[in-house]
Design an enzyme around this catalytic site. Sequence first.
Site, PDB file in Angstrom:
ATOM      1  N   GLU A 126      38.055  37.306  40.535  1.00  0.00           N
ATOM      2  CA  GLU A 126      38.205  39.350  40.925  1.00  0.00           C
ATOM      3  C   GLU A 126      38.735  40.030  40.229  1.00  0.00           C
ATOM      4  O   GLU A 126      39.432  39.936  39.459  1.00  0.00           O
ATOM      5  CB  GLU A 126      39.069  38.528  42.694  1.00  0.00           C
ATOM      6  CG  GLU A 126      39.111  39.875  43.340  1.00  0.00           C
ATOM      7  CD  GLU A 126      39.581  40.114  44.442  1.00  0.00           C
ATOM      8  OE1 GLU A 126      40.013  40.829  45.241  1.00  0.00           O
ATOM      9  OE2 GLU A 126      39.136  38.726  45.003  1.00  0.00           O
ATOM     10  N   LYS A 172      44.930  36.248  52.522  1.00  0.00           N
ATOM     11  CA  LYS A 172      43.752  35.925  51.284  1.00  0.00           C
ATOM     12  C   LYS A 172      44.768  36.950  49.751  1.00  0.00           C
ATOM     13  O   LYS A 172      44.196  36.279  48.998  1.00  0.00           O
ATOM     14  CB  LYS A 172      42.624  36.878  51.399  1.00  0.00           C
ATOM     15  CG  LYS A 172      41.618  36.465  50.841  1.00  0.00           C
ATOM     16  CD  LYS A 172      41.615  37.863  49.844  1.00  0.00           C
ATOM     17  CE  LYS A 172      40.470  37.804  48.923  1.00  0.00           C
ATOM     18  NZ  LYS A 172      40.140  38.779  47.827  1.00  0.00           N
ATOM     19  N   ASP A 209      43.902  20.918  43.717  1.00  0.00           N
ATOM     20  CA  ASP A 209      43.459  21.430  44.731  1.00  0.00           C
ATOM     21  C   ASP A 209      42.929  22.432  45.401  1.00  0.00           C
ATOM     22  O   ASP A 209      43.868  22.486  46.335  1.00  0.00           O
ATOM     23  CB  ASP A 209      42.647  20.095  45.189  1.00  0.00           C
ATOM     24  CG  ASP A 209      41.101  19.911  46.392  1.00  0.00           C
ATOM     25  OD1 ASP A 209      40.812  20.689  47.091  1.00  0.00           O
ATOM     26  OD2 ASP A 209      41.509  18.679  46.951  1.00  0.00           O
ATOM     27  N   HIS A 242      41.968  49.106  41.624  1.00  0.00           N
ATOM     28  CA  HIS A 242      40.818  48.498  42.056  1.00  0.00           C
ATOM     29  C   HIS A 242      39.809  48.380  41.343  1.00  0.00           C
ATOM     30  O   HIS A 242      39.083  47.918  40.809  1.00  0.00           O
ATOM     31  CB  HIS A 242      41.136  47.603  43.667  1.00  0.00           C
ATOM     32  CG  HIS A 242      39.858  46.487  43.587  1.00  0.00           C
ATOM     33  ND1 HIS A 242      40.205  45.154  43.472  1.00  0.00           N
ATOM     34  CD2 HIS A 242      38.462  46.714  44.063  1.00  0.00           C
ATOM     35  CE1 HIS A 242      38.794  44.456  43.407  1.00  0.00           C
ATOM     36  NE2 HIS A 242      37.767  45.513  44.177  1.00  0.00           N
TER      37      HIS A 242
END
Length: 437
Positions: free
Chosen positions: A85, A279, A295, A392
């Site tokens: 991302e 998130k 993991d 962004h």
Amino acid sequence: MNNAVAGFSKLSKKEKINWIANEYFSTPEEALNIIRNYWNSDEKLQQLHDEFIENTITNLYIPLGVAPNFLINGKYKTIPMAIEESSVVAAASKAAKFWATRGGFKTTIIDTEKIGQVHFNFNGDAEKLHSFFEQIKPKFFSDTQSITKNMQERGGGFLDIHLKDKRNLLENYFQLHATFETKDSMGANFINSCLEQFASTLKEEFQNSDLFSEKDTLTVIMSILSNYVPNCLVRAEVSCPIEDLAEKHIPNPQEFAERFVQAVQIAEIEPFRAVTHNKGIMNGVDAVVLATGNDFRAIEAGVHAYASKNGQYASLSHAKIENGIFTFWLEIPLALGTVGGLTSLHPLVKLCLEMLEKPSAKELMEITAVAGLAQNFAALRSLTTTGIQEGHMKMHLNNIINQFEATDEERHLIKSHFKKNTVSHSAVVEFIENLRK
């Protein structure tokens, strides 16, 4: 294609790839070329990757970046981050640089306890079952001695075990709830081996016990570790006097601090915001977890369960202003390992751990939590000042340029134009189309 394939797992790698290319692609040779282009030129290294999972056909690359200048407990770290991302690594790096001049990040390991359970049904007198459990409890320790010996030598092992009556939730349902310390390993295989022995001990002792009648029955359903580890906790925080928050985009630090705290409070009480807020934290956490061969699915599941521990999904981070001091912190469960599994197999994972100066599991918990806090700080700083899209979309500009396969000359002109103009997908597309006219 509308046919099943028999014996796929027994086909060679070449046969699997040829079958896929011919069955699913109108241009099989083009598909084969893409698959082969992502193979490692070192055949031995490619074989290592092939054997990580089943039915491997190629490698899917995820960029591995680094975020430098993280001052953690007085020591600088450069943190590896594996993520696709845009702007995540840049944001983390910017937050690291910001806090390095304001005292850096402080971390605390709260606990490192992990959990496993034997789930079983019992039909009979529950009081007798509790008496029976207390009688045989020492057997759970002695019967797993061969499994726990090496872990005990490293300072870990099987800590305790309890009988839990869950019949209020499901008919005849009970648990053996066990806790473990696995030191520098994530410990999944260790825990599951212990649990399967607990199940065998439980069944054998039940059959040999004279406490129960023939009508009493006990059936083990399953034995498995839990990825919810609310007592495997790490805290990361930053703090400074409010006036020290001042910088180019924060001309009024008091106003910024108050707005920032309110933004966190909104995520504490509003689940729709909390999910996106968390998130952002996991952008940082997952990137480090993936780079270090841990993991991330287990971490995600455990973290989000923890975010719901009070009955409503809420923010994992918190902020306050007290006596002129701004403080921002989070506490998250992170069951991580630095030995075993991919950590000793994957060359890049080993490189990342060496870059982190071969951390213990506790140290990796601290580093990972800091990455999550830094990412969250960067996002909230943007949201409460310039807005999230400005930075962004500038980082996303390369992706749009690559999507249109821009030439070097076009790339230069596009980047020059959007140094002074707002970046949006439509604006970039329009600019490229005009260029090509």
